[in-house]
Design a protein around this motif. Structure first.
Motif, mmCIF file in Angstrom:
data_model
loop_
_atom_site.group_PDB
_atom_site.id
_atom_site.type_symbol
_atom_site.label_atom_id
_atom_site.label_comp_id
_atom_site.label_asym_id
_atom_site.label_seq_id
_atom_site.Cartn_x
_atom_site.Cartn_y
_atom_site.Cartn_z
ATOM 1 N N ILE A 437 0.872 -1.174 0.000
ATOM 2 C CA ILE A 437 0.000 0.000 0.000
ATOM 3 C C ILE A 437 0.908 1.222 0.000
ATOM 4 C CG2 ILE A 437 -1.761 1.311 1.249
ATOM 5 C CD1 ILE A 437 -2.726 -1.320 2.444
ATOM 6 N N ALA A 438 0.789 2.054 -1.016
ATOM 7 C CA ALA A 438 1.666 3.213 -1.148
ATOM 8 C C ALA A 438 1.310 4.284 -0.123
ATOM 9 C CB ALA A 438 1.561 3.784 -2.560
ATOM 10 N N ASN A 439 2.323 4.935 0.395
ATOM 11 C CA ASN A 439 2.142 6.060 1.299
ATOM 12 C C ASN A 439 1.932 7.321 0.462
ATOM 13 O OD1 ASN A 439 2.274 8.028 3.275
ATOM 14 N ND2 ASN A 439 4.414 7.664 3.812
ATOM 15 N N PRO A 440 0.791 7.971 0.574
ATOM 16 C CA PRO A 440 0.538 9.154 -0.262
ATOM 17 C C PRO A 440 1.462 10.329 0.040
ATOM 18 C CG PRO A 440 -1.508 8.311 0.698
ATOM 19 C CD PRO A 440 -0.374 7.623 1.402
ATOM 20 N N ILE A 441 2.071 10.364 1.211
ATOM 21 C CA ILE A 441 2.938 11.482 1.595
ATOM 22 C C ILE A 441 4.386 11.133 1.267
ATOM 23 C CG2 ILE A 441 3.832 12.796 3.559
ATOM 24 C CD1 ILE A 441 1.085 12.720 4.765
ATOM 25 N N LYS A 442 5.044 12.009 0.552
ATOM 26 C CA LYS A 442 6.413 11.754 0.106
ATOM 27 C C LYS A 442 7.468 12.297 1.060
ATOM 28 C CE LYS A 442 4.656 9.792 -3.424
ATOM 29 N NZ LYS A 442 4.552 8.313 -3.392
ATOM 30 N N ALA A 443 7.100 13.162 1.987
ATOM 31 C CA ALA A 443 8.071 13.751 2.908
ATOM 32 C C ALA A 443 8.706 12.690 3.782
ATOM 33 C CB ALA A 443 7.383 14.807 3.781
ATOM 34 N N LYS A 444 10.035 12.763 3.928
ATOM 35 C CA LYS A 444 10.774 11.841 4.780
ATOM 36 C C LYS A 444 11.828 12.621 5.557
ATOM 37 C CE LYS A 444 10.352 7.644 1.939
ATOM 38 N NZ LYS A 444 11.110 6.552 1.272
ATOM 39 N N LEU A 445 12.015 12.221 6.805
ATOM 40 C CA LEU A 445 13.014 12.867 7.651
ATOM 41 C C LEU A 445 14.239 11.969 7.760
ATOM 42 C CD1 LEU A 445 10.757 14.175 10.571
ATOM 43 C CD2 LEU A 445 11.244 15.237 8.360
ATOM 44 N N ASN A 446 15.404 12.575 7.637
ATOM 45 C CA ASN A 446 16.645 11.815 7.724
ATOM 46 C C ASN A 446 16.905 11.364 9.155
ATOM 47 O OD1 ASN A 446 19.926 12.165 8.177
ATOM 48 N ND2 ASN A 446 19.345 11.036 6.339
ATOM 49 N N ASN A 447 17.500 10.166 9.268
ATOM 50 C CA ASN A 447 17.926 9.612 10.558
ATOM 51 C C ASN A 447 18.550 10.634 11.494
ATOM 52 O OD1 ASN A 447 17.501 6.833 10.841
ATOM 53 N ND2 ASN A 447 19.149 6.341 9.433
ATOM 54 N N LEU A 448 19.421 11.458 10.914
ATOM 55 C CA LEU A 448 20.248 12.345 11.717
ATOM 56 C C LEU A 448 19.660 13.739 11.857
ATOM 57 C CD1 LEU A 448 23.459 11.043 10.062
ATOM 58 C CD2 LEU A 448 22.849 10.710 12.441
ATOM 59 N N GLU A 449 18.524 13.968 11.213
ATOM 60 C CA GLU A 449 17.885 15.280 11.278
ATOM 61 C C GLU A 449 16.497 15.206 11.879
ATOM 62 O OE1 GLU A 449 17.947 19.021 8.213
ATOM 63 O OE2 GLU A 449 16.884 17.230 7.528
ATOM 64 N N TRP A 451 15.056 14.248 14.767
ATOM 65 C CA TRP A 451 14.704 14.800 16.088
ATOM 66 C C TRP A 451 14.775 16.318 16.066
ATOM 67 C CZ3 TRP A 451 12.522 10.688 17.080
ATOM 68 C CH2 TRP A 451 13.132 9.448 17.200
ATOM 69 N N GLN A 452 15.819 16.874 15.446
ATOM 70 C CA GLN A 452 15.927 18.330 15.364
ATOM 71 C C GLN A 452 14.806 18.912 14.513
ATOM 72 O OE1 GLN A 452 18.608 19.896 17.129
ATOM 73 N NE2 GLN A 452 17.169 21.587 16.896
ATOM 74 N N ALA A 453 14.388 18.177 13.484
ATOM 75 C CA ALA A 453 13.282 18.651 12.640
ATOM 76 C C ALA A 453 11.993 18.781 13.444
ATOM 77 C CB ALA A 453 13.080 17.702 11.458
ATOM 78 N N MET A 454 11.786 17.861 14.381
ATOM 79 C CA MET A 454 10.593 17.947 15.230
ATOM 80 C C MET A 454 10.662 19.155 16.162
ATOM 81 S SD MET A 454 10.014 13.963 16.221
ATOM 82 C CE MET A 454 10.237 12.708 14.959
ATOM 83 N N LEU A 455 11.873 19.499 16.582
ATOM 84 C CA LEU A 455 12.038 20.641 17.483
ATOM 85 C C LEU A 455 11.967 21.974 16.743
ATOM 86 C CD1 LEU A 455 14.967 19.177 19.632
ATOM 87 C CD2 LEU A 455 12.553 19.336 20.286
ATOM 88 N N ASP A 456 12.518 22.013 15.515
ATOM 89 C CA ASP A 456 12.588 23.267 14.764
ATOM 90 C C ASP A 456 11.465 23.456 13.764
ATOM 91 O OD1 ASP A 456 14.955 23.661 16.112
ATOM 92 O OD2 ASP A 456 16.237 23.091 14.427
ATOM 93 N N GLY A 457 10.818 22.333 13.367
ATOM 94 C CA GLY A 457 9.789 22.424 12.335
ATOM 95 C C GLY A 457 10.338 22.590 10.940
ATOM 96 N N LYS A 458 11.586 22.209 10.706
ATOM 97 C CA LYS A 458 12.225 22.343 9.400
ATOM 98 C C LYS A 458 13.023 21.067 9.091
ATOM 99 C CE LYS A 458 11.207 26.788 8.719
ATOM 100 N NZ LYS A 458 10.398 27.289 7.574
ATOM 101 N N TYR A 459 13.079 20.688 7.792
ATOM 102 C CA TYR A 459 13.890 19.537 7.401
ATOM 103 C C TYR A 459 14.484 19.753 6.023
ATOM 104 C CZ TYR A 459 10.363 17.676 4.123
ATOM 105 O OH TYR A 459 9.510 17.484 3.074
ATOM 106 N N THR A 460 15.550 19.019 5.738
ATOM 107 C CA THR A 460 16.263 19.135 4.464
ATOM 108 C C THR A 460 15.633 18.215 3.423
ATOM 109 O OG1 THR A 460 18.328 19.642 5.611
ATOM 110 C CG2 THR A 460 18.502 18.849 3.335
ATOM 111 N N ASP A 461 15.362 18.789 2.254
ATOM 112 C CA ASP A 461 14.841 18.011 1.131
ATOM 113 C C ASP A 461 15.532 18.474 -0.142
ATOM 114 O OD1 ASP A 461 13.315 16.193 -0.295
ATOM 115 O OD2 ASP A 461 11.648 17.595 -0.569
ATOM 116 N N GLY A 462 16.856 18.317 -0.174
ATOM 117 C CA GLY A 462 17.642 18.767 -1.302
ATOM 118 C C GLY A 462 18.274 20.116 -1.041
ATOM 119 N N PRO A 463 19.058 20.604 -2.013
ATOM 120 C CA PRO A 463 19.701 21.919 -1.850
ATOM 121 C C PRO A 463 18.662 23.020 -1.702
ATOM 122 C CG PRO A 463 20.611 20.708 -3.720
ATOM 123 C CD PRO A 463 19.386 19.972 -3.295
#
Length: 846
Positions: A437-449, A451-463
């Motif tokens: 079953i495909a996940n409709p949401i494509k956003a993924k958080l990196n292993n190393l980012e 926890w910080q993404a949850m705290l800051d509300g920002k994540y890296t998705d390319g340059p």
């Protein structure tokens, strides 16, 4: 550490005391067994002896944790009660046809699965309320037993509330089974996690350089071809501890054939003790400099295999670069320092890696003149921050000397289940027949980012600028992400920020400890059955051993019950019965034909077999009968020296470089690899040259010297557990204390003696541990076994268990894969006592 060997010598066992000792321990002194449909029940020695005398049967049991061995384990079951265990005795043991013997962890499964600390009932945090309640108490709160209905109602209502308020992107499911992701995908999707842990930077470097779509794990030589090597270099590889099963035994057969072994490692490991003719200690995260120093000697002493480079490789010198590339951008001129003014001499390398220039010279000469040489590396040297240059340069060294594609030669991270046995699987299971079953949401958080993404509300998705994310629910499946990902202190902070955390597990592991609602799941011992594979020659078929303990439920049962409450169709969540899934795996299992011409069916099924299983299927003829496979629990492919199934990577490419060209842009092995550089740039964390160069790791040796953290930490795989699995077993805790390794001269300078308690501090956190003072570790290097379950002392600001990810920082770089072995620490004596952790109270709830 308790003197276990002394105890074993001094303690004469009677039959009754043996039964008492081998029964599963509870918190009290009495022995315990499982009764069908119940939990653990205390029995005395008389009752235990009575059980042992009853008739029973051997059942192949799952050894499912992620050690790579996946060996054969069998449980003796009497009226639903496990009374003893054994390992592989299906055939006589021999070097060419080894038994698949389990390790100490497999033999401790009864203490693990039937442990008194199994989660028994659904429960919630005492101070939890919808929306979070007192979130700061996660990890410290009391637990309240609740019914399954209440637990499922809480989880489903919070899922509904969070979706309505924040949308599906607020759900985060890091890992642990496919069942809950099916529910969340059907319900609109969820934010997922990405990034490898075990393989480090090999993950994308190897396929980009070779065009072969794997991480290099199945490359190199199989166990017979290793006997053709003249020299085997174990570079940061310790199979005696980290690749269970037959690998060390296979290496021993090569050693008996006269193969020389050199071990390059910061530690004098168990593998070095058994195999090494020479040990070369090195500073962690500096291996690339050693490789470049060797390359400089090989070039300047005319030991390069120029014909191999010209025929099979791209980018070695200016005459063999892709069209349009600056001629200065070639490997040879980089090593010689022609344009940057820094020749990568053995002397230059020695200053950084700590290996003397004379030893680098000697190693380079031996490597270049001893063909065939196999370099086998573990994941550890590549589990460093921005460390893509290590695998790239190590493979280039092999290309320079023609040490690849020749039986007995090669270079690869040949570890885990493929350690010492590279090549395609000779027997493999079929699929279970469950549609994805495909996940409709494509956003993924990196292993190393993440926890910080949850705290800051920002994540890296390319340059470019980071993207917004708003995680408000963490759903932990059957895994240990909080404990096993770098930056655990940031992870705890993130868990105390979001509105809801749920975990399903066998035990109150770190994920569950910091959750709001915990759901007890059943183990593979309590499931219908399934298949497991270890090395390329085996397939294991395990069956149900016991009934589910207490109120534990399967992951799929939980998924379906949640789905019902969310208005989803349970038949879509679980379209194929467990019985049918196992049948599909067995009926679809294939085995290589004895003439090596392709695969054929493994298992014979009669109409009566299919009817007795209550599944849909068609009779078929295979290599072995269903009854034989179930009784033995294993199929092992017959092998012999010189058979048609021996394997060496790139042998076909060397034989026909045009007809068998590689799936790289050049069709060759790419020393100059623009696709790798482009790939890393696209990920968005940093850049990498198309050439293999030395780029100091973030928190590598140089950063530690500069910032006042003089020791480099390596986090080793440890025999008492498989990653974090089984860290709660008291027997294994006593046998293998969670020690802190430090070199004797370093310890003396700090006034630290053996068994002293020390405090280890990085930029990210602190742990305390018992010191193991030894000459078996390089000066300036310290080590702790990874996977300990955190026991954080808020008052002291330290973790008492020695959880290494308290020290490892969440530093995303390169491909975004975890850099566990580039970490700087400082060490000091700690003047408070610390009891051995095997004496600590177990996490027994209710």
């Amino acid at each position: 550490m308790a003197d276990l060997i002394g105890k074993a010598k001094d303690y004469m066992l009677s039959r009754r005391s043996f039964l008492r000792m081998t029964a599963t321990f509870t918190a009290g002194a009495a022995a315990a067994v499982t009764l069908p449909g119940c939990g653990l029940v205390k029995v005395d020695a008389e009752q235990a002896e009575m059980l042992a005398n009853q008739e029973g049967k051997w059942v192949t049991s799952a050894c499912w944790h992620n050690c790579g061995g996946r060996c054969l384990n069998k449980a003796f079951v009497v009226n639903g009660i496990v009374t003893k265990m054994k390992t592989d005795d299906t055939h006589p043991d021999s070097p060419d046809n080894p038994q698949q013997r389990s390790c100490l962890r497999g033999r401790s499964h009864r203490q693990h699965i039937l442990g008194a600390d199994r989660l028994k009932y659904p429960m919630k945090r005492k101070n939890w309320e919808p929306g979070g309640g007192k979130k700061e108490l996660r990890g410290k709160d009391e637990w309240v037993r609740i019914s399954w209905d209440e637990a499922l109602d809480i989880v489903s209502s919070e899922i509904k509330r969070i979706k309505e308020k924040y949308g599906n992107g607020a759900f985060f499911y890091p890992s642990g089974g496919t069942e809950i992701p099916r529910v969340l995908s059907l319900y609109g999707g969820y934010t997922a996690r990405w990034g490898l842990v075990s393989w480090g930077t090999w993950a994308d470097v190897y396929p980009k350089i070779t065009g072969i779509a794997n991480n290099g794990a199945s490359s190199g030589n199989d166990r017979f071809r290793l006997r053709d090597s003249k020299l085997i270099i174990l570079w940061g590889a310790n199979p005696a501890s980290s690749s269970m099963g037959t690998p060390t035994y296979n290496f021993l057969q090569a050693k008996k054939e006269g193969v020389k072994f050199i071990v390059i490692d910061p530690l004098y490991t168990e593998s070095a003790r058994v195999l090494a003719d020479e040990w070369i200690p090195i500073r962690p995260a500096t291996d690339t400099t050693l490789i470049l120093g060797m390359a400089h000697y090989i070039i300047t002493n005319n030991l390069v295999d120029k014909a191999f480079l010209d025929t099979y490789c791209l980018g070695y010198d200016a005459d063999h670069l892709p069209e349009g590339v600056d001629p200065k951008e070639n490997f040879k001129d980089y090593v010689l320092g022609t344009f940057d003014g820094t020749p990568k001499t053995p002397e230059w390398a020695a200053e950084i890696c700590g290996v003397s220039a004379d030893l680098i010279t000697k190693l380079a000469k031996e490597y270049a003149t001893s063909k065939p040489v196999a370099v086998i590396t573990g994941g550890a040297p590549a589990r460093i921050n921005n460390g893509e240059h290590f695998p790239h340069s190590l493979m280039t060294l092999a290309f320079m000397t023609g040490n690849i594609g020749v039986p007995g030669a090669g270079v690869s991270p040949n570890m885990h289940n493929s350690s010492t046995n590279a090549g395609p699987a000779l027997v493999k299971a079929g699929g279970n027949g469950v549609p994805a079953i495909a996940n409709p949401i494509k956003a993924k958080l990196n292993n190393l980012e993440m926890w910080q993404a949850m705290l800051d509300g920002k994540y890296t998705d390319g340059p470019g600028p980071k993207k917004d994310v708003n995680i408000q629910m963490i759903y932990h499946g059957y895994a240990s992400d909080l404990n096993q990902r770098a930056g655990m202190m940031k992870g705890i902070e993130a868990h105390r920020k979001v509105e809801f955390v749920v975990s399903q597990n066998l035990f109150l592991n770190t994920n569950s400890r910091y959750a709001d609602v915990v759901l007890p799941v059943s183990s593979p011992w309590e499931s219908y059955g399934g298949t497991l594979t270890g090395n390329r020659e085996i397939l294991i078929y395990y069956s149900q051993v016991i009934e589910p303990l207490y109120e534990s439920k399967s992951d799929m049962w939980i998924a379906k019950e949640l789905g019902k409450r969310l208005g989803l169709d349970p038949q879509v969540i679980d379209p194929v019965s467990e019985e049918q899934q196992v049948y599909n795996q067995l009926a679809g299992a294939t085995v290589m034909k004895m003439d090596a011409s392709g695969y054929e069916k493994l298992v014979t099924f009669t109409a009566e077999d299919i009817q007795s299983l209550g599944v849909k299927g068609t009779p078929q003829t295979g290599r072995i009968t269903y009854a034989e496979f179930k009784e033995k629990g294993i199929y092992q492919f017959p092998r012999s020296r010189g058979d048609k199934f021996e394997f060496t990577s790139f042998e076909d490419f060397l034989a026909d470089p045009v007809g068998k060209k590689l799936a790289t842009p050049s069709g060759k092995l790419e020393i100059y690899c623009q696709p790798l550089a482009d790939h890393i740039e696209k990920i968005g964390f940093n850049l990498k040259s198309p050439l293999p160069k030395y780029e100091p790791s973030i928190e590598g040796y140089e950063d530690g010297v500069k910032d006042g953290y003089p020791f480099q930490l390596v986090t080793i795989h440890y025999q008492r557990r498989s990653h974090s699995t089984m860290d709660n077993v008291p027997w294994l805790r006593e046998a293998f204390p969670q020690e802190f390794w430090i070199n004797a001269s370093d310890a003396a300078a700090l006034g630290i003696k053996n068994n002293d308690i020390v405090k280890v501090t990085s930029r990210w956190g602190s742990i305390i541990r018992q010191a193991y003072v030894t000459e078996r570790i390089n000066v300036g290097v310290v080590a702790v076994g990874e996977g300990a379950w955190i026991e954080y002392d808020d008052a002291e600001g330290v973790d008492k268990a020695g959880a290494t990810n308290v020290l490892n920082g969440p530093i995303p770089s390169g491909q975004g894969h975890t850099g566990h072995n580039s970490c700087n620490v400082k060490v000091e004596k700690y003047n408070k006592p610390l009891a051995p952790d095997y004496t600590w109270p177990q996490r027994i709830i209710f």
